[in-house]
Design a protein around this motif. Structure first.
Motif, PDB file in Angstrom:
ATOM      1  N   ARG A   3      59.135  68.927   7.890  1.00  0.00           N
ATOM      2  CA  ARG A   3      59.219  68.371   6.528  1.00  0.00           C
ATOM      3  C   ARG A   3      57.844  68.362   5.861  1.00  0.00           C
ATOM      4  O   ARG A   3      57.707  68.700   4.689  1.00  0.00           O
ATOM      5  CB  ARG A   3      59.773  66.936   6.571  1.00  0.00           C
ATOM      6  CG  ARG A   3      61.304  66.870   6.593  1.00  0.00           C
ATOM      7  CD  ARG A   3      61.803  65.479   6.243  1.00  0.00           C
ATOM      8  NE  ARG A   3      61.311  64.466   7.176  1.00  0.00           N
ATOM      9  CZ  ARG A   3      61.916  64.149   8.329  1.00  0.00           C
ATOM     10  NH1 ARG A   3      63.038  64.757   8.676  1.00  0.00           N
ATOM     11  NH2 ARG A   3      61.402  63.226   9.124  1.00  0.00           N
ATOM     12  N   LEU A   4      56.820  67.982   6.625  1.00  0.00           N
ATOM     13  CA  LEU A   4      55.461  67.964   6.073  1.00  0.00           C
ATOM     14  C   LEU A   4      55.017  69.375   5.674  1.00  0.00           C
ATOM     15  O   LEU A   4      54.443  69.588   4.606  1.00  0.00           O
ATOM     16  CB  LEU A   4      54.471  67.387   7.100  1.00  0.00           C
ATOM     17  CG  LEU A   4      54.569  65.883   7.358  1.00  0.00           C
ATOM     18  CD1 LEU A   4      53.775  65.505   8.608  1.00  0.00           C
ATOM     19  CD2 LEU A   4      54.039  65.092   6.162  1.00  0.00           C
ATOM     20  N   GLY A  29      45.853  74.815 -16.600  1.00  0.00           N
ATOM     21  CA  GLY A  29      45.439  75.987 -15.823  1.00  0.00           C
ATOM     22  C   GLY A  29      44.837  75.648 -14.460  1.00  0.00           C
ATOM     23  O   GLY A  29      44.381  76.539 -13.751  1.00  0.00           O
ATOM     24  N   LEU A  30      44.815  74.374 -14.092  1.00  0.00           N
ATOM     25  CA  LEU A  30      44.212  73.993 -12.809  1.00  0.00           C
ATOM     26  C   LEU A  30      45.079  74.455 -11.634  1.00  0.00           C
ATOM     27  O   LEU A  30      46.266  74.727 -11.791  1.00  0.00           O
ATOM     28  CB  LEU A  30      44.024  72.468 -12.746  1.00  0.00           C
ATOM     29  CG  LEU A  30      43.037  71.871 -13.753  1.00  0.00           C
ATOM     30  CD1 LEU A  30      43.076  70.351 -13.678  1.00  0.00           C
ATOM     31  CD2 LEU A  30      41.616  72.375 -13.496  1.00  0.00           C
ATOM     32  N   GLN A  31      44.458  74.514 -10.458  1.00  0.00           N
ATOM     33  CA  GLN A  31      45.182  74.864  -9.222  1.00  0.00           C
ATOM     34  C   GLN A  31      46.423  73.986  -9.055  1.00  0.00           C
ATOM     35  O   GLN A  31      46.387  72.808  -9.416  1.00  0.00           O
ATOM     36  CB  GLN A  31      44.282  74.512  -8.047  1.00  0.00           C
ATOM     37  CG  GLN A  31      43.579  75.649  -7.382  1.00  0.00           C
ATOM     38  CD  GLN A  31      42.811  75.056  -6.216  1.00  0.00           C
ATOM     39  OE1 GLN A  31      41.953  74.214  -6.438  1.00  0.00           O
ATOM     40  NE2 GLN A  31      43.128  75.472  -5.016  1.00  0.00           N
ATOM     41  N   ARG A  32      47.420  74.540  -8.389  1.00  0.00           N
ATOM     42  CA  ARG A  32      48.673  73.803  -8.185  1.00  0.00           C
ATOM     43  C   ARG A  32      48.449  72.455  -7.483  1.00  0.00           C
ATOM     44  O   ARG A  32      49.019  71.441  -7.857  1.00  0.00           O
ATOM     45  CB  ARG A  32      49.610  74.690  -7.363  1.00  0.00           C
ATOM     46  CG  ARG A  32      51.001  74.192  -7.251  1.00  0.00           C
ATOM     47  CD  ARG A  32      51.929  75.271  -6.757  1.00  0.00           C
ATOM     48  NE  ARG A  32      51.627  75.639  -5.380  1.00  0.00           N
ATOM     49  CZ  ARG A  32      52.539  76.092  -4.501  1.00  0.00           C
ATOM     50  NH1 ARG A  32      53.785  76.230  -4.881  1.00  0.00           N
ATOM     51  NH2 ARG A  32      52.198  76.406  -3.281  1.00  0.00           N
ATOM     52  N   GLU A  33      47.586  72.443  -6.471  1.00  0.00           N
ATOM     53  CA  GLU A  33      47.305  71.196  -5.732  1.00  0.00           C
ATOM     54  C   GLU A  33      46.668  70.148  -6.651  1.00  0.00           C
ATOM     55  O   GLU A  33      46.991  68.972  -6.575  1.00  0.00           O
ATOM     56  CB  GLU A  33      46.332  71.439  -4.572  1.00  0.00           C
ATOM     57  CG  GLU A  33      46.962  71.972  -3.317  1.00  0.00           C
ATOM     58  CD  GLU A  33      47.236  73.461  -3.397  1.00  0.00           C
ATOM     59  OE1 GLU A  33      46.926  74.074  -4.441  1.00  0.00           O
ATOM     60  OE2 GLU A  33      47.784  74.000  -2.417  1.00  0.00           O
ATOM     61  N   GLU A  75      50.820  81.399   2.849  1.00  0.00           N
ATOM     62  CA  GLU A  75      50.957  81.748   1.430  1.00  0.00           C
ATOM     63  C   GLU A  75      50.295  80.723   0.498  1.00  0.00           C
ATOM     64  O   GLU A  75      50.014  81.022  -0.638  1.00  0.00           O
ATOM     65  CB  GLU A  75      52.432  81.925   1.063  1.00  0.00           C
ATOM     66  CG  GLU A  75      53.235  80.653   1.162  1.00  0.00           C
ATOM     67  CD  GLU A  75      54.708  80.886   1.497  1.00  0.00           C
ATOM     68  OE1 GLU A  75      55.538  80.500   0.669  1.00  0.00           O
ATOM     69  OE2 GLU A  75      54.993  81.437   2.576  1.00  0.00           O
ATOM     70  N   VAL A  76      50.024  79.505   1.000  1.00  0.00           N
ATOM     71  CA  VAL A  76      49.421  78.490   0.109  1.00  0.00           C
ATOM     72  C   VAL A  76      47.965  78.192   0.386  1.00  0.00           C
ATOM     73  O   VAL A  76      47.289  77.624  -0.462  1.00  0.00           O
ATOM     74  CB  VAL A  76      50.164  77.129   0.139  1.00  0.00           C
ATOM     75  CG1 VAL A  76      51.448  77.189  -0.637  1.00  0.00           C
ATOM     76  CG2 VAL A  76      50.335  76.582   1.521  1.00  0.00           C
ATOM     77  N   ALA A 104      53.854  73.510   1.698  1.00  0.00           N
ATOM     78  CA  ALA A 104      54.147  74.851   1.176  1.00  0.00           C
ATOM     79  C   ALA A 104      54.541  74.796  -0.303  1.00  0.00           C
ATOM     80  O   ALA A 104      54.363  75.752  -1.037  1.00  0.00           O
ATOM     81  CB  ALA A 104      55.250  75.510   1.997  1.00  0.00           C
ATOM     82  N   GLN A 105      55.029  73.624  -0.741  1.00  0.00           N
ATOM     83  CA  GLN A 105      55.366  73.432  -2.155  1.00  0.00           C
ATOM     84  C   GLN A 105      54.151  73.065  -2.993  1.00  0.00           C
ATOM     85  O   GLN A 105      54.260  72.805  -4.177  1.00  0.00           O
ATOM     86  CB  GLN A 105      56.392  72.307  -2.314  1.00  0.00           C
ATOM     87  CG  GLN A 105      57.772  72.616  -1.765  1.00  0.00           C
ATOM     88  CD  GLN A 105      58.415  73.772  -2.504  1.00  0.00           C
ATOM     89  OE1 GLN A 105      58.401  73.817  -3.722  1.00  0.00           O
ATOM     90  NE2 GLN A 105      58.925  74.730  -1.751  1.00  0.00           N
ATOM     91  N   GLY A 106      52.965  72.946  -2.363  1.00  0.00           N
ATOM     92  CA  GLY A 106      51.755  72.674  -3.127  1.00  0.00           C
ATOM     93  C   GLY A 106      51.268  71.235  -3.052  1.00  0.00           C
ATOM     94  O   GLY A 106      50.302  70.871  -3.721  1.00  0.00           O
ATOM     95  N   GLU A 107      51.925  70.393  -2.236  1.00  0.00           N
ATOM     96  CA  GLU A 107      51.423  69.018  -2.097  1.00  0.00           C
ATOM     97  C   GLU A 107      50.074  69.074  -1.361  1.00  0.00           C
ATOM     98  O   GLU A 107      49.947  69.769  -0.352  1.00  0.00           O
ATOM     99  CB  GLU A 107      52.434  68.182  -1.301  1.00  0.00           C
ATOM    100  CG  GLU A 107      52.149  66.689  -1.253  1.00  0.00           C
ATOM    101  CD  GLU A 107      52.377  65.973  -2.584  1.00  0.00           C
ATOM    102  OE1 GLU A 107      52.698  66.622  -3.593  1.00  0.00           O
ATOM    103  OE2 GLU A 107      52.216  64.740  -2.608  1.00  0.00           O
ATOM    104  N   PRO A 108      49.051  68.355  -1.841  1.00  0.00           N
ATOM    105  CA  PRO A 108      47.754  68.407  -1.156  1.00  0.00           C
ATOM    106  C   PRO A 108      47.854  67.848   0.268  1.00  0.00           C
ATOM    107  O   PRO A 108      48.558  66.870   0.519  1.00  0.00           O
ATOM    108  CB  PRO A 108      46.853  67.512  -2.021  1.00  0.00           C
ATOM    109  CG  PRO A 108      47.529  67.415  -3.342  1.00  0.00           C
ATOM    110  CD  PRO A 108      48.996  67.556  -3.077  1.00  0.00           C
ATOM    111  N   LEU A 109      47.117  68.477   1.182  1.00  0.00           N
ATOM    112  CA  LEU A 109      47.112  68.049   2.579  1.00  0.00           C
ATOM    113  C   LEU A 109      46.763  66.557   2.714  1.00  0.00           C
ATOM    114  O   LEU A 109      47.378  65.817   3.472  1.00  0.00           O
ATOM    115  CB  LEU A 109      46.083  68.895   3.351  1.00  0.00           C
ATOM    116  CG  LEU A 109      45.990  68.634   4.845  1.00  0.00           C
ATOM    117  CD1 LEU A 109      47.203  69.209   5.560  1.00  0.00           C
ATOM    118  CD2 LEU A 109      44.710  69.242   5.430  1.00  0.00           C
ATOM    119  N   GLN A 110      45.774  66.138   1.927  1.00  0.00           N
ATOM    120  CA  GLN A 110      45.303  64.743   2.042  1.00  0.00           C
ATOM    121  C   GLN A 110      46.372  63.746   1.628  1.00  0.00           C
ATOM    122  O   GLN A 110      46.409  62.633   2.147  1.00  0.00           O
ATOM    123  CB  GLN A 110      44.042  64.534   1.181  1.00  0.00           C
ATOM    124  CG  GLN A 110      42.849  65.342   1.628  1.00  0.00           C
ATOM    125  CD  GLN A 110      42.786  66.713   0.969  1.00  0.00           C
ATOM    126  OE1 GLN A 110      43.781  67.245   0.479  1.00  0.00           O
ATOM    127  NE2 GLN A 110      41.608  67.297   0.960  1.00  0.00           N
TER     128      GLN A 110
END
Ligand code: GLN
Length: 278
Positions: free
Chosen positions: A59-60, A199-203, A17-18, A65-71
């Motif tokens: 947890r990761l 308006g930027l992407q959530r990440e 979903e993300v 899934a909450q929008g935290e960037p992978l990096q």
């Protein structure tokens, strides 16, 4: 107990979903949580996962899934073959910025430039890459924002430490008198107009606004560079900036008083850079 493979599939389902890249991101987080490389994973994917590792992985995945960037979750981003420490508080290096650094590296090699200023250095990806790939060149990395400075310090490798100098300063102000004269100035400053930030992407919104917000029209930092920094370049010097696609023409006009200014496209076809031959 759940196997590593099923754990990864579970993560993938959750991340669909993300991100469009759910399978790869799920696997990368699994490797990060378990300390395995891809080969170890292939050999052990049907083994039962260690419980603490499975918990850490879930947890990761939940944070992603909450929008935290992978990096940010993996604490690093590769840039031109070198791994940079990143995390909350510093902009994540983008692939198009690799093109900006490469363009500068080519120019430094062609011209034999010895002194480079990287303004708004962030995690240091441009300046540190230049120091690593151009062993005759000394780089000054300018950064104001404290969390970024922490990453920057960690990202200057011992092998380049004597040629990469961190200067804590706000580049909106005039430079200190004691600085050497640069041959090349490079910058990926904040360039997004303030009104476009919400308006930027959530990440992207997880990244520091200070690294993105270029003021009302997004051009505040280029104006400061034009006023205070490009005057430092000698005739025969060079400047290169990253910018928003609709800013390249305005910047070419702004910097036409300094020298021959032209726009360059990135690999995605956007007018992403402006270069100036003084
Ligand atoms: N390229 C970044 C983005 O699109 C913006 C980086 C910047 O403002 N320098 O999010």
């Amino acid at each position: 107990m759940i196997s590593y493979k099923l754990l990864s599939a579970e993560g993938e389902a959750r991340l669909r979903e993300v991100t469009e890249n759910a399978a790869e991101e799920a696997l990368q987080l699994l490797l990060y949580a378990t300390g395995m490389d891809r080969t170890a994973y292939l050999l052990r994917r049907n083994d039962s996962a260690v419980r603490e590792q499975a918990e850490a992985y879930r947890r990761l995945v939940a944070e992603r899934a909450q929008g935290e960037p992978l990096q940010y979750l993996m604490r690093s981003q590769d840039f031109l073959g070198h791994t940079f420490a990143v995390g909350p508080g510093v902009l994540i290096p983008r692939p198009e910025t690799e093109e900006l650094a490469l363009l500068c590296i080519q120019k430094i090699r062609d011209r034999g430039y010895r002194r480079v200023f990287d303004l708004c250095a962030g995690a240091g990806c441009i300046g540190v890459s230049i120091a690593l790939k151009c062993p005759q060149t000394e780089v000054w990395l300018f950064e104001k924002y404290e969390p970024a400075i922490g990453y920057l310090q960690r990202n200057i490798p011992a092998s380049a430490a004597d040629r990469a100098h961190l200067i804590e300063t706000d580049i909106l102000n005039a430079p200190a008198k004691a600085l050497p004269q640069p041959d090349l100035i490079v910058s990926n400053p904040p360039y997004i107009p303030t009104g476009e930030i919400p308006g930027l992407q959530r990440e992207v919104l997880r990244e520091p606004a200070t690294a993105l917000d270029g003021g009302d029209d997004g051009l505040a930092f280029y104006r400061a560079i034009l006023r205070h920094w490009t005057p430092l370049l000698p005739v025969g010097g060079f400047a290169a900036f990253e910018c928003g696609e609709d800013q390249a023409d305005i910047l070419c006009t702004m910097f036409s008083h300094v020298g021959n200014a032209r726009k360059e496209r990135d690999a995605f076809g956007a007018d992403r850079f402006v270069t100036i031959e003084k």
